[in-house]
Design a protein around this motif. Structure first.
Motif, short mmCIF file in Angstrom:
data_model
loop_
_atom_site.label_atom_id
_atom_site.label_comp_id
_atom_site.label_asym_id
_atom_site.label_seq_id
_atom_site.Cartn_x
_atom_site.Cartn_y
_atom_site.Cartn_z
N CYS A 54 0.94 -1.16 -0.22
CA CYS A 54 -0.05 0.16 0.07
C CYS A 54 0.89 1.31 0.05
O CYS A 54 2.06 1.27 0.27
CB CYS A 54 -0.98 0.08 1.33
SG CYS A 54 -2.15 -1.00 1.01
N CYS A 94 -6.97 0.54 9.27
CA CYS A 94 -6.91 -0.87 8.53
C CYS A 94 -6.21 -1.93 9.24
O CYS A 94 -5.18 -1.81 10.08
CB CYS A 94 -5.89 -0.43 7.24
SG CYS A 94 -5.53 -2.04 6.38
N CYS A 135 -3.49 3.04 6.21
CA CYS A 135 -4.72 3.74 6.54
C CYS A 135 -5.22 3.50 8.04
O CYS A 135 -5.03 2.59 8.63
CB CYS A 135 -5.89 3.54 5.83
SG CYS A 135 -5.86 3.63 3.96
S1 SF4 Z 1 -7.38 0.27 4.05
FE1 SF4 Z 1 -5.64 -1.00 4.55
S2 SF4 Z 1 -5.37 -2.26 2.84
FE2 SF4 Z 1 -6.70 -0.52 2.08
S3 SF4 Z 1 -5.46 0.86 1.29
FE3 SF4 Z 1 -5.55 1.37 3.20
S4 SF4 Z 1 -3.89 0.55 4.32
FE4 SF4 Z 1 -4.11 -0.57 2.23
#
Ligand code: SF4
Length: 389
Positions: free
Chosen positions: A27, A34, A31
């Motif tokens: 990524c 996440c 996030c």
């Molecule tokens: S939610 Fe998790 S898997 Fe999705 S873009 Fe963000 S860090 Fe990556």
């Protein structure tokens, strides 16, 4: 590339997979909410990861397997560059032969897809893109620590629409600080793109995530339960008015645009899983690969399986799990004959008192053959499903 069609297997799909999941963990940024097996700043490991992935597929499958659905998720699969996506799709086609009419989905994040990458995917046979929009409000995107906005979603859709026959948007409601009108506006913007499939998830504060820590240190506060319910209610009403039927508690689609791959999970059918953190379910046994990327690479490169804990459920536990998953399907629910065929158990013998209790409270609809969550039941789905265990 010519691919030989593997011989069909006699086992039913709840025993031997007709579906495969492939995980790409990279990524651009982690996030805040996440909890997936994903990481930022590891792109330099991508080529090594692809080699390991192919080793894992070859070792686990032995020979190419015919499947009806393939789902490449993450992480952010489109974080890979075009050449790496080419490599990935070639190895998938080498080991997983998509049956005619099959579904091949790739997850993408706005800002990571360009025409070159999309061409690679479309030419390989990918026919569905699931795009993680989550929100269009700068304030919510900031709380979620997402690094894109409405413009990037629009740009991604301009790339996706002419190349892929099917696509879906993901949205999240219940973001701290948001009010009902904020969610209404997110929904209206999403519906304005005229999606044939929409996934709307209530935000979950997963233990250990950055957002969970902010909650526990008082930096953010979850929205209250009544507001969350109103947001969900609005979702159900607005998607229905836009012609998207709720076919699972968080998923809405025009007829024929349901995610066939996710329906495999909700039927508790078998599936293959490859990559770091990936789960698989084969002949009633569920196992999950390590979520630690360096450990995954080391183990596969040493010729060892990357599998972590193996969960072998008893026949009754499997049947209960099947009931819970099937009940998430708001249209299909549980067909008693189908349930008996798959699990060997009579639904009413297994869960008669629970069914009776929730039917009396108006949470379940039952025509004697098929059991479904009622319109009220979807709001308390977690409680109902829990009782089936
Ligand atoms: S939610 Fe998790 S898997 Fe999705 S873009 Fe963000 S860090 Fe990556």
């Amino acid at each position: 590339m010519t691919v030989k069609t593997p011989p069909a297997r006699a086992e039913p799909p709840w025993q031997w997979p007709r579906a495969a999941y492939v995980h790409i963990p990279f990524c651009a940024h982690k996030c805040g909410y996440c909890d997936f097996a994903s990481l930022a700043g590891a792109d330099h490991l991508a080529d090594r990861y692809l080699s390991a992935l192919e080793c894992e597929m070859a070792g686990a499958l032995g020979e190419p397997q015919e499947v009806d659905t393939i789902f490449v998720g993450g992480g952010t699969p489109t974080r890979l560059d075009a050449a790496q996506l080419q490599r990935l799709t070639r190895m998938i086609r080498r080991w997983l032969v998509l049956a005619p009419g099959g579904e091949w989905t790739v997850e993408a994040n706005p800002g990571t897809l360009n025409p070159e990458k999309a061409d690679v995917l479309a030419e390989a046979g990918v026919d569905r893109v699931s795009l993680g929009a989550q929100s269009f409000r700068p304030e919510s995107l900031r709380v979620l620590e997402r690094q894109h906005g409405r413009t990037e979603v629009e740009q991604a859709l301009e790339i996706v629409r002419p190349r892929f026959p099917r696509w879906s948007l993901d949205l999240i409601f219940g973001v701290p600080g948001s009010v009902l009108d904020d969610w209404r506006s997110d929904l209206e913007i999403a519906l304005g793109f005229d999606p044939a499939h929409l996934s709307c998830y209530g935000l979950v504060f997963e233990k250990g995530t950055a957002l969970w820590k902010q909650w526990h240190s008082g930096v953010v506060r979850p929205v209250d339960e009544d507001l969350e319910r109103s947001m969900y209610e609005t979702t159900i009403e607005r998607t229905a008015a836009a012609g998207l039927a709720m076919y699972e508690i968080s998923n809405f689609a025009r007829p024929g645009h349901e995610s066939r791959h996710n329906l495999v999970y909700w039927a508790n059918d078998a599936y293959f899983g490859f990559g770091v953190g990936a789960a698989r379910y084969l002949r009633g046994v569920r196992s999950v690969n390590t979520r630690d990327l360096p450990a995954y690479l080391r183990r596969i490169e040493a010729g060892e399986p990357a599998t972590g804990p193996i969960e072998e459920l008893s026949a009754e536990q499997r049947a209960r799990e099947t009931a819970i998953l099937m009940l998430r399907r708001t249209v299909l629910g549980i067909d008693r004959d189908d349930f008996r065929r798959r699990t060997g158990f009579e639904l009413d013998r297994l869960a008669g008192p629970v069914i009776e209790r929730f039917r009396a409270r108006g949470c379940l609809q039952d025509d004697g053959q098929r059991l479904r969550l009622s319109p009220e039941g979807v709001f308390v789905a977690d409680r109902v499903l829990c009782e089936f265990l």
